[in-house]
Design an enzyme around this catalytic site. Sequence first.
Site, mmCIF file in Angstrom:
data_model
loop_
_atom_site.group_PDB
_atom_site.id
_atom_site.type_symbol
_atom_site.label_atom_id
_atom_site.label_comp_id
_atom_site.label_asym_id
_atom_site.label_seq_id
_atom_site.Cartn_x
_atom_site.Cartn_y
_atom_site.Cartn_z
ATOM 1 N N ARG A 50 0.835 -1.213 0.000
ATOM 2 C CA ARG A 50 0.000 0.000 0.000
ATOM 3 C C ARG A 50 0.867 1.259 0.000
ATOM 4 N NH1 ARG A 50 -4.492 0.686 4.563
ATOM 5 N NH2 ARG A 50 -2.648 1.163 5.811
ATOM 6 N N LYS A 149 -2.573 7.134 1.263
ATOM 7 C CA LYS A 149 -2.261 7.386 2.674
ATOM 8 C C LYS A 149 -1.165 8.447 2.693
ATOM 9 C CE LYS A 149 -1.866 4.756 6.936
ATOM 10 N NZ LYS A 149 -2.882 5.503 7.688
ATOM 11 N N GLU A 182 -15.968 6.714 6.211
ATOM 12 C CA GLU A 182 -15.139 6.030 7.208
ATOM 13 C C GLU A 182 -15.008 6.935 8.423
ATOM 14 O OE1 GLU A 182 -11.043 5.479 5.911
ATOM 15 O OE2 GLU A 182 -11.054 7.367 4.822
HETATM 16 N N1 PMP Z 1 -8.949 5.036 7.324
HETATM 17 C C1 PMP Z 1 -7.991 5.961 7.508
HETATM 18 C C2 PMP Z 1 -8.251 7.358 7.077
HETATM 19 C C3 PMP Z 1 -6.763 5.593 8.091
HETATM 20 O O1 PMP Z 1 -5.807 6.496 8.263
HETATM 21 C C4 PMP Z 1 -6.550 4.253 8.493
HETATM 22 C C5 PMP Z 1 -5.244 3.808 9.079
HETATM 23 N N2 PMP Z 1 -4.909 4.460 10.249
HETATM 24 C C6 PMP Z 1 -7.600 3.331 8.306
HETATM 25 C C7 PMP Z 1 -8.767 3.758 7.697
HETATM 26 C C8 PMP Z 1 -7.438 1.901 8.702
HETATM 27 O O2 PMP Z 1 -6.532 1.262 7.835
HETATM 28 P P1 PMP Z 1 -5.672 0.016 8.273
HETATM 29 O O3 PMP Z 1 -6.641 -1.025 8.718
HETATM 30 O O4 PMP Z 1 -4.951 -0.377 7.040
HETATM 31 O O5 PMP Z 1 -4.774 0.441 9.376
#
Ligand code: PMP
Length: 290
Positions: A50, A149, A182
């Site tokens: 990622r 990200k 989210e």
């Molecule tokens: N949404 C956002 C905006 C994030 O920054 C993150 C990670 N901190 C997530 C969702 C969760 O992603 P992951 O399960 O890959 O940590």
Amino acid sequence: MKIFVDGKFYGERDAKVSVFDHGLLYGDGVFEGIRAYNGRVFKLKEHIDRLFCSAKAILLDIPMTHAEMMQATIETVRVNKLRDSYIRLVVTRGVGSLGLNPRSCKKPTVIIIAATIQLYPAEYYQRGLDLVTVPTTRNLQNSINPAIKSLNYLNNILAKIEANNAGMEEAIMLNAEGFVAECTGDNIFIVKNGTLFVPPLSACALYGITRQTVIELALQHGFKVSETNLTRYDVYNADECFITGSAAEVVPAVKVDGRVVGTGKPGPVTLKLIKEYRALTQISGEPIGK
Ligand code: PMP
């Protein structure tokens, strides 16, 4: 603590970046947050993949291969003698002039920090979270795509401030169409009649690695999973709600915008997934070694 900066390890006081680094000046860069459990880095390959996808999206050439990045991450945890850790990978555009054009940046800066893990309060998991929908909408796909990200997290930070101002720990962010996207640093799920519903990635959410792991665990345990647009109405009227992220893992949410979700207590499906997720973290991942 020993911190990896551009191929070398530095002590906490000496691990520094330039004030001319475009990561600082413009939020021009990408990052990952990863956890190590019980001597293994959980979902390391997925996180590194990622990171490279985020970098590709912003035309940032990471000066290391996937394999080198995985190795450097493991090495950083190992030199810090950690078996459980929260790891932060950062790749910035690097040092350049004050203008925003990245052409002035000759070499990306690569930083890896392996910190001791700061666990969320146990009451979050036992009692569940109280969420609030906030006015700041999630970035549009054609602005800073939420799948990237990036180091530019102001969209999420504003939402977090709005949640805090409302006296809540966490926010639900909607997308521009008004569907649930989210939370500020976590993906969101609901459970209705035994089926899991989760906003599709096209609803403006990060492609969460915990989200994917939870979907796989749910399917393995015989639950149906549907990726579908959700409205606030769907969340209010769900039997259960929970959020997922590498740092937080799986956390129940029991109240949203003043509406009690389900019984107001963490539900059986959520509790089962918390248990299964924790079990998986203890037995899988890339070994750190001695
Ligand atoms: N949404 C956002 C905006 C994030 O920054 C993150 C990670 N901190 C997530 C969702 C969760 O992603 P992951 O399960 O890959 O940590």
